[in-house]
Motif scaffolding. Structure first.
Motif, mmCIF file in Angstrom:
data_model
loop_
_atom_site.group_PDB
_atom_site.id
_atom_site.type_symbol
_atom_site.label_atom_id
_atom_site.label_comp_id
_atom_site.label_asym_id
_atom_site.label_seq_id
_atom_site.Cartn_x
_atom_site.Cartn_y
_atom_site.Cartn_z
ATOM 1 N N VAL A 83 0.508 8.102 -19.620
ATOM 2 C CA VAL A 83 -0.709 7.394 -19.187
ATOM 3 C C VAL A 83 -0.833 7.494 -17.660
ATOM 4 N N ARG A 84 0.314 7.410 -16.947
ATOM 5 C CA ARG A 84 0.290 7.540 -15.485
ATOM 6 C C ARG A 84 -0.367 8.869 -15.065
ATOM 7 N N ARG A 85 0.043 9.932 -15.765
ATOM 8 C CA ARG A 85 -0.519 11.245 -15.395
ATOM 9 C C ARG A 85 -2.031 11.248 -15.603
ATOM 10 N N ALA A 99 -0.662 -5.067 -8.257
ATOM 11 C CA ALA A 99 -1.278 -3.798 -7.826
ATOM 12 C C ALA A 99 -2.677 -3.667 -8.427
ATOM 13 N N THR A 100 -2.846 -4.114 -9.673
ATOM 14 C CA THR A 100 -4.189 -4.080 -10.281
ATOM 15 C C THR A 100 -5.117 -5.046 -9.554
ATOM 16 N N ARG A 101 -4.577 -6.234 -9.218
ATOM 17 C CA ARG A 101 -5.397 -7.210 -8.476
ATOM 18 C C ARG A 101 -5.835 -6.624 -7.135
ATOM 19 N N ALA A 158 3.212 12.316 5.293
ATOM 20 C CA ALA A 158 4.304 13.130 5.846
ATOM 21 C C ALA A 158 5.310 13.476 4.753
ATOM 22 N N ARG A 159 5.361 12.624 3.740
ATOM 23 C CA ARG A 159 6.385 12.769 2.706
ATOM 24 C C ARG A 159 6.010 13.778 1.624
ATOM 25 N N ARG A 160 4.719 13.835 1.308
ATOM 26 C CA ARG A 160 4.354 14.694 0.171
ATOM 27 C C ARG A 160 3.146 15.567 0.490
ATOM 28 N N ILE A 191 0.846 -1.207 0.000
ATOM 29 C CA ILE A 191 0.000 0.000 0.000
ATOM 30 C C ILE A 191 0.877 1.252 0.000
ATOM 31 N N GLU A 192 0.258 2.410 -0.102
ATOM 32 C CA GLU A 192 0.984 3.686 -0.078
ATOM 33 C C GLU A 192 1.813 3.761 1.211
ATOM 34 N N GLY A 193 3.016 4.257 1.096
ATOM 35 C CA GLY A 193 3.860 4.459 2.270
ATOM 36 C C GLY A 193 4.464 3.192 2.847
ATOM 37 N N ALA A 194 4.313 2.062 2.156
ATOM 38 C CA ALA A 194 4.882 0.805 2.688
ATOM 39 C C ALA A 194 6.409 0.836 2.657
ATOM 40 N N GLY A 195 6.968 1.673 1.765
ATOM 41 C CA GLY A 195 8.426 1.770 1.673
ATOM 42 C C GLY A 195 8.999 1.180 0.404
ATOM 43 N N LYS A 196 8.153 0.979 -0.620
ATOM 44 C CA LYS A 196 8.610 0.360 -1.868
ATOM 45 C C LYS A 196 9.721 1.155 -2.542
ATOM 46 N N SER A 197 9.482 2.471 -2.695
ATOM 47 C CA SER A 197 10.482 3.291 -3.404
ATOM 48 C C SER A 197 11.797 3.325 -2.635
ATOM 49 N N THR A 198 11.700 3.368 -1.315
ATOM 50 C CA THR A 198 12.901 3.386 -0.471
ATOM 51 C C THR A 198 13.688 2.090 -0.666
ATOM 52 N N VAL A 199 13.000 0.960 -0.621
ATOM 53 C CA VAL A 199 13.658 -0.345 -0.801
ATOM 54 C C VAL A 199 14.194 -0.479 -2.228
ATOM 55 N N ASP A 214 8.738 -1.119 -9.376
ATOM 56 C CA ASP A 214 7.938 -0.632 -8.250
ATOM 57 C C ASP A 214 6.480 -0.738 -8.705
ATOM 58 N N ARG A 215 5.849 -1.838 -8.388
ATOM 59 C CA ARG A 215 4.474 -2.239 -8.741
ATOM 60 C C ARG A 215 4.404 -2.925 -10.122
ATOM 61 N N PHE A 216 3.414 -3.842 -10.217
ATOM 62 C CA PHE A 216 3.099 -4.544 -11.472
ATOM 63 C C PHE A 216 1.647 -5.036 -11.353
HETATM 64 N N1 T5A Z 1 -1.897 1.631 -8.908
HETATM 65 C C1 T5A Z 1 -0.754 1.240 -9.519
HETATM 66 C C2 T5A Z 1 -3.101 0.970 -9.115
HETATM 67 O O1 T5A Z 1 -4.140 1.353 -8.571
HETATM 68 N N2 T5A Z 1 -3.093 -0.127 -9.956
HETATM 69 C C3 T5A Z 1 -1.981 -0.552 -10.617
HETATM 70 O O2 T5A Z 1 -2.039 -1.533 -11.391
HETATM 71 C C4 T5A Z 1 -0.749 0.163 -10.376
HETATM 72 C C5 T5A Z 1 0.497 -0.283 -11.071
HETATM 73 C C6 T5A Z 1 0.951 4.581 -7.882
HETATM 74 C C7 T5A Z 1 -0.518 4.578 -7.571
HETATM 75 O O3 T5A Z 1 -1.124 3.825 -8.585
HETATM 76 C C8 T5A Z 1 -1.905 2.810 -8.016
HETATM 77 C C9 T5A Z 1 -1.331 2.566 -6.656
HETATM 78 C C10 T5A Z 1 -0.833 3.924 -6.241
HETATM 79 O O4 T5A Z 1 -1.901 4.621 -5.624
HETATM 80 P P1 T5A Z 1 3.126 4.860 -6.583
HETATM 81 O O5 T5A Z 1 4.003 5.677 -7.425
HETATM 82 O O6 T5A Z 1 3.424 3.419 -6.549
HETATM 83 O O7 T5A Z 1 1.618 5.172 -6.934
HETATM 84 O O8 T5A Z 1 3.151 5.531 -5.253
HETATM 85 P P2 T5A Z 1 2.796 5.121 -3.802
HETATM 86 O O9 T5A Z 1 2.573 3.736 -3.468
HETATM 87 O O10 T5A Z 1 1.717 6.099 -3.477
HETATM 88 O O11 T5A Z 1 4.202 5.498 -3.282
HETATM 89 P P3 T5A Z 1 4.580 5.979 -1.889
HETATM 90 O O12 T5A Z 1 5.782 6.831 -2.111
HETATM 91 O O13 T5A Z 1 3.437 6.540 -1.119
HETATM 92 O O14 T5A Z 1 4.905 4.647 -1.181
HETATM 93 P P4 T5A Z 1 6.206 3.800 -1.069
HETATM 94 O O15 T5A Z 1 7.036 3.912 -2.301
HETATM 95 O O16 T5A Z 1 5.770 2.459 -0.666
HETATM 96 O O17 T5A Z 1 6.929 4.487 0.167
HETATM 97 P P5 T5A Z 1 8.315 5.278 0.244
HETATM 98 O O18 T5A Z 1 9.440 4.360 0.040
HETATM 99 O O19 T5A Z 1 8.207 6.477 -0.622
HETATM 100 O O20 T5A Z 1 8.278 5.682 1.772
HETATM 101 C C11 T5A Z 1 7.343 6.612 2.275
HETATM 102 C C12 T5A Z 1 7.990 7.348 3.472
HETATM 103 O O21 T5A Z 1 8.253 6.426 4.515
HETATM 104 C C13 T5A Z 1 9.642 6.400 4.856
HETATM 105 C C14 T5A Z 1 10.376 6.984 3.660
HETATM 106 O O22 T5A Z 1 11.578 7.587 4.029
HETATM 107 C C15 T5A Z 1 9.359 7.995 3.125
HETATM 108 O O23 T5A Z 1 9.462 9.197 3.819
HETATM 109 N N3 T5A Z 1 10.013 5.010 5.116
HETATM 110 C C16 T5A Z 1 10.224 4.501 6.345
HETATM 111 N N4 T5A Z 1 10.176 5.064 7.551
HETATM 112 C C17 T5A Z 1 10.449 4.252 8.631
HETATM 113 N N5 T5A Z 1 10.741 2.919 8.512
HETATM 114 C C18 T5A Z 1 10.782 2.327 7.306
HETATM 115 N N6 T5A Z 1 11.050 1.009 7.206
HETATM 116 C C19 T5A Z 1 10.518 3.122 6.155
HETATM 117 N N7 T5A Z 1 10.463 2.857 4.819
HETATM 118 C C20 T5A Z 1 10.148 4.012 4.201
#
Ligand code: T5A
Length: 214
Positions: A50-52, A101-103, A149-151, A12-20, A96-98
């Motif tokens: 398309v993302r936009r 995420a749709t499922r 908190a991030r955005r 889910i959002e904020g799980a830390g995918k981009s960080t990992v 980062d997602r495939f």
């Molecule tokens: N989507 C996508 C669909 O609905 N269907 C689909 O088929 C697909 C492919 C895409 C959106 O599109 C949707 C899902 C999404 O809503 P995205 O670009 O993947 O969005 O963005 P999000 O998931 O919204 O990305 P986030 O940035 O919110 O989440 P992340 O990448 O999981 O989190 P991250 O790494 O940016 O971390 C968030 C914050 O937490 C901190 C980080 O420093 C950062 O500040 N953090 C931690 N803090 C403490 N401990 C840890 N272990 C931490 N890990 C990270």
């Protein structure tokens, strides 16, 4: 040349995918692997357009069906122009997602029929599945707090209520139970260091196969 390895990150959002993903890309690169870090929806110039379209908040309605089709349209472009060529060249592709995420989002979250999602998946990439999916699992409240908190302003999907993300998380966990070999559950509420250790352990079979010492 042996084909590359396709790894996806989900949660889910904020799980830390981009960080990992950023850390893993560097960590694998330091071990001599050629890594392509990408994301969905997006990953190529056209797929990012398309993302936009699919994520921006506008005045027109975007139905769950339209959202699903746009995700697969972006995916088909991404696969043809980036993922398949990179894998054919022997690279490790980290996405980062495939399709999980749709499922989880369109299926479990929005109620789109799983059979229709699977039919689209079969049509778009019936020949291709990730070798390993890292499912970063966090409680919804924690994930949303981290993401907020991030955005600043949230996009169209991030603007959903907590109940939506609870369904998405439940959907992801059900997928992991169904495919435990492919989908590795990572306890992502843990500190970053622990998350990295879990990820490295989950990838051990592919690292060993590639002759990488950790
Ligand atoms: N989507 C996508 C669909 O609905 N269907 C689909 O088929 C697909 C492919 C895409 C959106 O599109 C949707 C899902 C999404 O809503 P995205 O670009 O993947 O969005 O963005 P999000 O998931 O919204 O990305 P986030 O940035 O919110 O989440 P992340 O990448 O999981 O989190 P991250 O790494 O940016 O971390 C968030 C914050 O937490 C901190 C980080 O420093 C950062 O500040 N953090 C931690 N803090 C403490 N401990 C840890 N272990 C931490 N890990 C990270």
């Amino acid at each position: 040349m042996s084909p590359g390895v396709f790894i996806t990150l989900e949660g889910i959002e904020g799980a830390g995918k981009s960080t990992v993903a950023a850390w893993l890309s560097q960590w694998l690169g330091e071990r001599g692997l050629t890594v392509r870090l990408t994301r969905e929806p997006g990953g190529t110039a056209l797929a990012e357009r398309v993302r936009r379209i699919v994520l921006e908040r506008g005045s027109e309605q975007v139905s769950a069906e339209a959202e699903t089709l746009l995700m697969f349209a972006a995916r088909a472009i991404h696969l043809d122009n980036l993922v398949r060529p990179a894998l054919a060249a022997g690279e490790w592709v980290l996405s980062d997602r495939f399709t999980d995420a749709t499922r989880a989002y369109q299926g479990a979250g929005r109620g789109v029929e799983p059979q229709w999602i699977e039919a689209l998946a079969e049509r778009v990439h019936g020949d291709l599945a990730p070798q390993c999916t890292l499912l970063l699992d966090v409680p919804v409240k924690l994930g949303l707090a981290r993401a907020r908190a991030r955005r600043g302003e949230s996009d169209r999907i991030e603007a959903e209520a907590q109940a939506f993300f609870e369904r998405v998380r439940t959907g992801y966990l059900a997928l992991a139970r169904r495919e435990p070999q492919r989908i590795r559950l990572i306890e992502a509420a843990a500190p970053v260091e622990s998350v990295r250790e879990q990820v490295a352990a989950a990838l051990q079979p592919w690292l060993t196969a590639a002759g990488v010492r950790t």
